[in-house]
Design a protein around this motif. Sequence first.
Motif, PDB file in Angstrom:
ATOM      1  N   ALA A 129       1.293  -1.371  -0.446  1.00  0.00           N
ATOM      2  CA  ALA A 129       0.043  -0.156   0.175  1.00  0.00           C
ATOM      3  C   ALA A 129       0.398   1.380  -0.266  1.00  0.00           C
ATOM      4  N   PRO A 130       1.502   1.173   0.946  1.00  0.00           N
ATOM      5  CA  PRO A 130       2.552   2.978   0.796  1.00  0.00           C
ATOM      6  C   PRO A 130       3.058   2.205  -0.672  1.00  0.00           C
ATOM      7  N   MET A 131       3.851   1.903  -1.455  1.00  0.00           N
ATOM      8  CA  MET A 131       4.663   1.725  -2.068  1.00  0.00           C
ATOM      9  C   MET A 131       3.479   2.365  -3.395  1.00  0.00           C
ATOM     10  N   ALA A 132       2.532   1.643  -3.779  1.00  0.00           N
ATOM     11  CA  ALA A 132       1.545   1.617  -4.437  1.00  0.00           C
ATOM     12  C   ALA A 132       1.677   3.378  -4.241  1.00  0.00           C
ATOM     13  N   ALA A 133       0.889   3.927  -3.548  1.00  0.00           N
ATOM     14  CA  ALA A 133       0.090   5.469  -2.271  1.00  0.00           C
ATOM     15  C   ALA A 133       1.864   6.144  -3.322  1.00  0.00           C
ATOM     16  N   ALA A 134       2.821   6.102  -3.135  1.00  0.00           N
ATOM     17  CA  ALA A 134       4.525   6.054  -3.527  1.00  0.00           C
ATOM     18  C   ALA A 134       4.140   6.345  -5.037  1.00  0.00           C
ATOM     19  N   GLN A 135       3.995   5.353  -5.940  1.00  0.00           N
ATOM     20  CA  GLN A 135       4.026   5.396  -7.371  1.00  0.00           C
ATOM     21  C   GLN A 135       2.837   5.912  -8.335  1.00  0.00           C
ATOM     22  N   ALA A 136       2.035   5.846  -6.873  1.00  0.00           N
ATOM     23  CA  ALA A 136       1.273   7.188  -7.690  1.00  0.00           C
ATOM     24  C   ALA A 136       1.405   8.584  -7.383  1.00  0.00           C
ATOM     25  N   ASN A 137       2.553   9.488  -6.296  1.00  0.00           N
ATOM     26  CA  ASN A 137       2.637  10.002  -6.388  1.00  0.00           C
ATOM     27  C   ASN A 137       3.499  10.427  -7.556  1.00  0.00           C
ATOM     28  N   PRO A 138       3.218  11.943  -7.969  1.00  0.00           N
ATOM     29  CA  PRO A 138       4.189  11.745  -8.878  1.00  0.00           C
ATOM     30  C   PRO A 138       5.532  13.025  -8.333  1.00  0.00           C
ATOM     31  N   VAL A 139       5.293  13.266  -6.800  1.00  0.00           N
ATOM     32  CA  VAL A 139       7.016  13.862  -6.770  1.00  0.00           C
ATOM     33  C   VAL A 139       7.524  12.457  -5.487  1.00  0.00           C
ATOM     34  N   ALA A 140       6.737  11.146  -5.754  1.00  0.00           N
ATOM     35  CA  ALA A 140       7.240  10.111  -4.833  1.00  0.00           C
ATOM     36  C   ALA A 140       9.203  10.129  -4.098  1.00  0.00           C
ATOM     37  N   ASP A 141       9.604  10.294  -5.531  1.00  0.00           N
ATOM     38  CA  ASP A 141      10.426   9.881  -5.614  1.00  0.00           C
ATOM     39  C   ASP A 141      11.853  10.859  -5.043  1.00  0.00           C
ATOM     40  N   THR A 142      11.149  12.660  -5.408  1.00  0.00           N
ATOM     41  CA  THR A 142      12.149  13.227  -4.553  1.00  0.00           C
ATOM     42  C   THR A 142      11.389  12.754  -2.683  1.00  0.00           C
ATOM     43  N   ILE A 143      10.547  12.887  -2.669  1.00  0.00           N
ATOM     44  CA  ILE A 143       9.754  13.203  -0.917  1.00  0.00           C
ATOM     45  C   ILE A 143      11.014  11.716  -0.200  1.00  0.00           C
ATOM     46  N   LEU A 144      10.952  10.658  -1.091  1.00  0.00           N
ATOM     47  CA  LEU A 144      11.333   9.930  -0.576  1.00  0.00           C
ATOM     48  C   LEU A 144      13.226  10.084  -0.604  1.00  0.00           C
ATOM     49  N   ALA A 145      13.416  10.883  -1.138  1.00  0.00           N
ATOM     50  CA  ALA A 145      14.834  11.074  -1.787  1.00  0.00           C
ATOM     51  C   ALA A 145      15.392  11.674  -0.026  1.00  0.00           C
ATOM     52  N   GLN A 146      14.322  12.881  -0.302  1.00  0.00           N
ATOM     53  CA  GLN A 146      14.709  13.833   1.498  1.00  0.00           C
ATOM     54  C   GLN A 146      14.790  13.074   2.394  1.00  0.00           C
ATOM     55  N   ALA A 147      13.831  12.136   2.442  1.00  0.00           N
ATOM     56  CA  ALA A 147      13.174  11.469   3.669  1.00  0.00           C
ATOM     57  C   ALA A 147      14.810  10.816   3.660  1.00  0.00           C
ATOM     58  N   ILE A 148      15.579  10.346   3.323  1.00  0.00           N
ATOM     59  CA  ILE A 148      17.199  10.185   3.281  1.00  0.00           C
ATOM     60  C   ILE A 148      17.563  10.360   3.277  1.00  0.00           C
ATOM     61  N   ASN A 149      17.836  11.522   2.572  1.00  0.00           N
ATOM     62  CA  ASN A 149      18.637  12.530   3.042  1.00  0.00           C
ATOM     63  C   ASN A 149      19.298  13.436   3.775  1.00  0.00           C
ATOM     64  N   GLY A 150      17.437  13.887   4.133  1.00  0.00           N
ATOM     65  CA  GLY A 150      17.181  15.184   4.839  1.00  0.00           C
ATOM     66  C   GLY A 150      16.667  16.357   3.454  1.00  0.00           C
ATOM     67  N   SER A 151      15.627  17.195   3.973  1.00  0.00           N
ATOM     68  CA  SER A 151      15.206  18.186   3.050  1.00  0.00           C
ATOM     69  C   SER A 151      16.556  19.356   2.370  1.00  0.00           C
ATOM     70  N   SER A 152      16.786  19.467   2.010  1.00  0.00           N
ATOM     71  CA  SER A 152      17.415  20.617   1.004  1.00  0.00           C
ATOM     72  C   SER A 152      16.660  21.451   1.335  1.00  0.00           C
ATOM     73  N   ALA A 153      18.544  22.725   1.603  1.00  0.00           N
ATOM     74  CA  ALA A 153      18.100  24.716   1.780  1.00  0.00           C
ATOM     75  C   ALA A 153      17.913  24.950   0.984  1.00  0.00           C
ATOM     76  N   PRO A 154      16.321  25.508   0.538  1.00  0.00           N
ATOM     77  CA  PRO A 154      15.933  26.737  -0.615  1.00  0.00           C
ATOM     78  C   PRO A 154      16.864  28.011  -0.336  1.00  0.00           C
ATOM     79  N   VAL A 155      17.465  28.200  -1.365  1.00  0.00           N
ATOM     80  CA  VAL A 155      18.350  29.818  -1.485  1.00  0.00           C
ATOM     81  C   VAL A 155      17.462  30.586  -2.430  1.00  0.00           C
ATOM     82  N   ASN A 156      18.254  30.998  -2.674  1.00  0.00           N
ATOM     83  CA  ASN A 156      18.191  32.373  -3.712  1.00  0.00           C
ATOM     84  C   ASN A 156      19.225  33.083  -3.754  1.00  0.00           C
ATOM     85  N   TYR A 157      20.660  33.346  -4.272  1.00  0.00           N
ATOM     86  CA  TYR A 157      21.399  33.978  -3.845  1.00  0.00           C
ATOM     87  C   TYR A 157      22.332  34.169  -4.757  1.00  0.00           C
TER      88      TYR A 157
END
Lengths: 327, 402
Positions: A129-157
């Motif tokens: 079920a969780p994997m199916a939900a992840a498959q259906a989510n278009p940004v799942a890869d990024t969410i999973l990556a951030q779950a593993i790696n930690g969120s990146s820091a959004p900046v603008n300079y």
Amino acid sequence: VAALAVTGAAFLSGRPWLIRPVLIGFAVLCLADWVLVEDFGFFGGLGTDPNSMIPMALLAIAGYLALAPAPVTAAEPAAAGAPDAGWRDRLRLARDRVRPAAVRQSVAAASIQSVASVGAIGLIVLGAAPMAAAQANPVADTILAQAINGSSAPVNYPAPAFSLTDQHGRTVTLGSLRGKVVLLTFLDDTCSVDCPLIAQEFRQAGQLLAGDSRHVELVAVNYNPLNTQVSYIQAFDRQEGLNGVPNWLYLTGTRAQLQQVWHAYGLPMEILPAGSMIGHGDYAFVLDQNGHMRQELGFDTGPGTQATKSSFAAELTDAARQLLGHS
Amino acid sequence: MRTPARPAATVVTFAAAALIAGCGSAAPASPGPAAEAPPSGAPFLATSLVTAAGTWAVAVMGGSVASHNNFWQLFERPAGSSSWKLVTPAGVPDNGGLVLAGTPQSMITGLRPSQYLTYTPLTVTRDGGQAWSSTGPLDAALANVPDALAAAPASGHLLALTASGTARLAAPGYTSWTTLATARTLAATPAGRHCGLQALTAASFSPSGLPMLTGTCSRARTAGIFASTGGTWHAAGPAMPPSLASQPVQVLRLTSTATGTVALLAAGTGPAGSLLTAWSSDSGSHWALSPPFRLNGATPLSASVGPGDTAAVVLNGNRGETITGPAAPWRSLPALPPGTATLAPGPAGGLDALAVHSTILAARPRIRRMGQGAGHQRPGPVRLIRLTPAQRLCPTGLTRAP
């Protein structure tokens, strides 16, 4: 392998008294391996395939179900007047079935097959079920990556400027990359551990970007103060199969030039003695089409496994696509 | 009564298994770690070398069964000094081993690749190892033999033997390498056919600058040493004595010294195996052979040549043998210190045994994990004990504190 062999042998024997305990033991082993080794990396697990033990257990259960006969339900005598029973009678019958005493009786009478079936269904729900939900989510890869790696820091300079030499001997400046999204990292050309893996992440990101890759530059800056020659970065490119990637730039310069860039990006470096590789961290940056820093990704947040690093390609790809205006 | 199976439940469970199996995270498309050297070959990389600047010695440390936890150290004893110092090039991982090539003016070190690295960084020093500068690289893995790298004494050309069995040549700068020969092309020459060449084992230059290669011959009594003159390879090995007529010969070492070329040969295998040293002063046209030293089942762990005609061999069981020239006999050394990696010429004609004192590194893996900062391991202490062929002297200390 031993567990598989024992389980297989038990199945081949066709003896239920042997199959049942082996199956239970195997399922317990699979679950323990899944949770402890693959997910949490106990006992030296690398977490390279965190879900492999679920299908393994399910396959064993399925094999058991395929072999084991199903109990035959004795035909119940037709209730008196059943055809004429009204909805009140049917409701009363259903209520009787869910009474605690009836449930206890059902559980007590349940066969091992029934329990195994319920377990299999539970695993399906738990795992799929969780994997199916992840498959259906278009940004799942990024969410999973951030779950593993930690969120990146959004900046603008504005990203620090640089002027270096690429693997072909051409001068490349940050300004010359304007108009393109830049995925930037720093790679030691004689690093034997992390950098080749990061290079592969960038290569994979280039592949994931597909048609968008012409709007993205994959850029690495040499992170080695000793081996700064173009010949070294060319050797690294050949090693990693990057020499044929059209939007790949591996930049180097004099030691002073490189140190200036590392300093500007706030990256530490240490020359370690006696046979150690250069001491450095692992970093990636996402620069937009105007040369502005938009994300800072630290490779250092994860546990250092293949699985951790393999998620960065998706994260880099998603970051580039967001800057290109379509996520 | 036979009861029906459960096709529906089985199909559902199999389908779920297949579905979940496809959800596992994929490993990146990495080329994978470099092929590690065979364990039996690694210790033999430990050796010593004499140049005008001094005496150099290479030893492996770590002791882990995992070769990526081993690392190599380079020591130098400057000419005229009795003290050794650590001169391993900094900043380059050397888990794959160090290979030396000396010229009168410089020492070049090839750092065999390990783990994900597949090419060979090169470094050079002209001041006895105080400062190293990057050169090269060799865009291939050096062979796991102590004579995989050789420098021409006059021109400074480098000859490299790669792990794939290719001999490659480069002019100083060492960025452009040309293939001089492969095991296959050399085996196809008349000299190679005569030898039945199977694999290349060493590369060297003669004192006059001729490239020389050695290999393993399938034909008995043939020492596979070849020299290239005008682009043509010809046999340049010694004739073996009649007593070894039926024995296969393996060339363990081929090294140039100030006066000529020295080869260490292993004739026969097992308890009947023997060691021989061969000396040539004319690029292999003529050789002087030592008497055979019967190994009686012992295994050579390290071999060193120099100064002059001297050769020294470390055998298993803390045994050592040395020979000083064609007219001299093999002489047994006193029991070597446990863990002796190699023997090196010491001051006043003695020999230094470089012994790795402990496997301290096994408890301190050098491979860092992501997020733990710089990768660094501390070398364990190295004990140097000066030996002479006749007597063992007191330990003299060089210790790197952990």
